[in-house]
Design a protein around this motif. Sequence first.
Motif, short mmCIF file in Angstrom:
data_model
loop_
_atom_site.label_atom_id
_atom_site.label_comp_id
_atom_site.label_asym_id
_atom_site.label_seq_id
_atom_site.Cartn_x
_atom_site.Cartn_y
_atom_site.Cartn_z
N ILE A 304 -0.70 7.95 13.26
CA ILE A 304 -2.01 8.38 12.77
C ILE A 304 -1.90 8.77 11.29
O ILE A 304 -0.99 9.51 10.90
CB ILE A 304 -2.54 9.56 13.58
CG1 ILE A 304 -2.53 9.24 15.08
CG2 ILE A 304 -3.93 9.95 13.11
CD1 ILE A 304 -3.43 8.09 15.49
N PHE A 305 -2.85 8.29 10.49
CA PHE A 305 -2.84 8.55 9.05
C PHE A 305 -4.12 9.27 8.60
O PHE A 305 -5.19 9.08 9.18
CB PHE A 305 -2.72 7.23 8.27
CG PHE A 305 -1.44 6.49 8.52
CD1 PHE A 305 -0.28 6.83 7.83
CD2 PHE A 305 -1.38 5.46 9.43
CE1 PHE A 305 0.91 6.15 8.05
CE2 PHE A 305 -0.21 4.76 9.67
CZ PHE A 305 0.95 5.11 8.97
N ASN A 318 12.39 2.09 11.29
CA ASN A 318 12.91 2.22 9.92
C ASN A 318 11.83 2.57 8.89
O ASN A 318 11.81 2.05 7.79
CB ASN A 318 13.63 0.93 9.50
CG ASN A 318 14.61 1.19 8.36
OD1 ASN A 318 15.11 2.30 8.20
ND2 ASN A 318 14.88 0.15 7.57
N GLY A 319 10.91 3.47 9.29
CA GLY A 319 9.90 3.93 8.34
C GLY A 319 8.79 2.94 8.06
O GLY A 319 8.09 3.05 7.04
N GLN A 320 8.61 1.96 8.95
CA GLN A 320 7.58 0.94 8.74
C GLN A 320 6.53 1.02 9.86
O GLN A 320 6.81 1.50 10.96
CB GLN A 320 8.20 -0.46 8.73
CG GLN A 320 9.37 -0.62 7.77
CD GLN A 320 8.97 -0.40 6.33
OE1 GLN A 320 7.92 -0.86 5.89
NE2 GLN A 320 9.81 0.31 5.59
N VAL A 321 5.34 0.52 9.56
CA VAL A 321 4.27 0.49 10.53
C VAL A 321 3.70 -0.93 10.59
O VAL A 321 3.66 -1.63 9.57
CB VAL A 321 3.16 1.51 10.18
CG1 VAL A 321 2.48 1.16 8.87
CG2 VAL A 321 2.13 1.61 11.28
N LEU A 322 3.30 -1.36 11.76
CA LEU A 322 2.62 -2.64 11.93
C LEU A 322 1.15 -2.31 12.17
O LEU A 322 0.81 -1.58 13.11
CB LEU A 322 3.19 -3.40 13.12
CG LEU A 322 2.57 -4.77 13.45
CD1 LEU A 322 2.70 -5.73 12.28
CD2 LEU A 322 3.22 -5.37 14.69
N HIS A 323 0.27 -2.82 11.31
CA HIS A 323 -1.13 -2.40 11.41
C HIS A 323 -2.08 -3.45 10.83
O HIS A 323 -1.65 -4.42 10.20
CB HIS A 323 -1.33 -1.06 10.69
CG HIS A 323 -1.18 -1.14 9.19
ND1 HIS A 323 -1.83 -0.28 8.32
CD2 HIS A 323 -0.44 -1.95 8.38
CE1 HIS A 323 -1.51 -0.57 7.07
NE2 HIS A 323 -0.67 -1.57 7.08
N GLU A 334 3.97 -2.53 6.89
CA GLU A 334 3.84 -1.75 5.66
C GLU A 334 4.62 -0.45 5.79
O GLU A 334 4.78 0.09 6.90
CB GLU A 334 2.37 -1.44 5.37
CG GLU A 334 2.14 -0.81 4.00
CD GLU A 334 0.69 -0.92 3.55
OE1 GLU A 334 0.36 -0.29 2.54
OE2 GLU A 334 -0.09 -1.63 4.20
N ALA A 335 5.11 0.06 4.66
CA ALA A 335 5.86 1.31 4.67
C ALA A 335 4.93 2.48 5.00
O ALA A 335 3.83 2.57 4.45
CB ALA A 335 6.53 1.54 3.32
N ILE A 336 5.36 3.34 5.89
CA ILE A 336 4.55 4.50 6.26
C ILE A 336 4.24 5.34 5.02
O ILE A 336 3.16 5.91 4.89
CB ILE A 336 5.30 5.36 7.32
CG1 ILE A 336 5.26 4.65 8.67
CG2 ILE A 336 4.69 6.75 7.43
CD1 ILE A 336 5.96 5.40 9.79
N GLY A 337 5.19 5.40 4.08
CA GLY A 337 5.02 6.21 2.89
C GLY A 337 3.88 5.76 1.98
O GLY A 337 3.47 6.51 1.09
N ASN A 338 3.35 4.57 2.21
CA ASN A 338 2.22 4.11 1.39
C ASN A 338 0.91 4.79 1.77
O ASN A 338 -0.09 4.65 1.05
CB ASN A 338 2.04 2.59 1.54
CG ASN A 338 3.15 1.81 0.88
OD1 ASN A 338 3.97 2.38 0.17
ND2 ASN A 338 3.21 0.51 1.11
N MET A 339 0.93 5.49 2.91
CA MET A 339 -0.29 6.16 3.39
C MET A 339 0.06 7.62 3.75
O MET A 339 1.22 7.98 3.78
CB MET A 339 -0.84 5.44 4.63
CG MET A 339 -1.29 4.00 4.34
SD MET A 339 -1.50 3.00 5.84
CE MET A 339 0.22 2.63 6.25
N THR A 340 -0.94 8.42 3.98
CA THR A 340 -0.73 9.83 4.29
C THR A 340 -0.48 9.99 5.79
O THR A 340 -1.41 9.95 6.61
CB THR A 340 -1.96 10.66 3.88
OG1 THR A 340 -2.24 10.45 2.51
CG2 THR A 340 -1.69 12.16 4.11
N PHE A 341 0.79 10.15 6.15
CA PHE A 341 1.19 10.28 7.55
C PHE A 341 0.78 11.65 8.09
O PHE A 341 1.00 12.67 7.45
CB PHE A 341 2.72 10.11 7.65
CG PHE A 341 3.28 10.46 9.00
CD1 PHE A 341 3.22 9.56 10.05
CD2 PHE A 341 3.88 11.70 9.23
CE1 PHE A 341 3.76 9.87 11.31
CE2 PHE A 341 4.42 12.02 10.46
CZ PHE A 341 4.35 11.09 11.50
#
Length: 347
Positions: A304-305, A318-323, A334-341
Amino acid sequence: MASHRRPKQPSRTRVTVLTTAAAAAVAFSANAANAAPSEKPSKDEVKSKVDKLYEEAEKASEKYNGAKEKQEKLEKQISTLQDNVARGQEDLNTLREGLGSMASAQYRTGGIDPSVALFLSSDPDDYLDKASAMDQLSSQQVEALKKVQEKQRSLAQQRKEAAEKLKDLADTRTELGKKKKEVQGKLGEAQKLLNTLTAKEKAALDAQQARASRASERSALDDNPGTSKPGSGYAGAAFAAAQGKIGSPYVYGAAGPSSFDCSGLTSWAYAQAGVSIPRTSEAQANAGTRIYSQSDLQVGDLVIFYGDFHHVGLYAGNGQVLHAPHSGAVVRYEAIGNMTFEFGVRI
């Protein structure tokens, strides 16, 4: 004889007006000449503004999804209530006919006065009280009349409930139209900004995103053993289903099988694993056990972001999300860090 009259001099007011106008014209010309032409926003500025519009559109999309889901539930509830009312009315008519038959039979044998039929059609409560007081009803009739009373009360309650739900449905449809218009407005603004870019600039942005997506995919798939925890049977199956949809376009309000929005992808993926989860990202945030540490996430967990929970994806490792990111994009890593986790959710 020649006239020696002096020519008329312009009034002081006229001179002042003309002088002021001339000065303004000169100043305008000077400013126009010195003004710098408006600068076209850079490619990165356009991307930043477009990303913001896409985020706002997605917020509205999830509200749209919620209103649409509510509309569908209300329509089913109303249909059930209306069917129940129709069947109940048939039962009530049958009960009334039975009472009429009993009253007629009593009348033929010199019993109850036929005028009591008025009470049967208008006010059973009043009829029951008066007829009982006169000792004119048999125990069989009392029981039948009580059934009529109960059925009438039930029907009245169901009709009231149906009317309330119909009003709620009308309000929901109005909200649905507003959210749809809002989404379309944001997407229209984004498209106008993108249209200011040259073909070369657009190609550069696409290439930049493609590189980032490939890097995220490699990171997820080339994960070192033990770095990420495998998902449960359901989560693993949901993630595998979502992987099969990589490259499918994002379309707001879509929940598969050929196009998706963010919560449409996650709800569809879990459905393929035999698990029903809510339709919207906000509701999915409360669908299971929350995982607040990224290091505890397992493949297939919901991620959830943002503070209002308007975006969701599936943890890929490995810190990635499929979305499904936003309009104009496709299902991708995409890297989870690109969005507000905010947190993960384990179903």
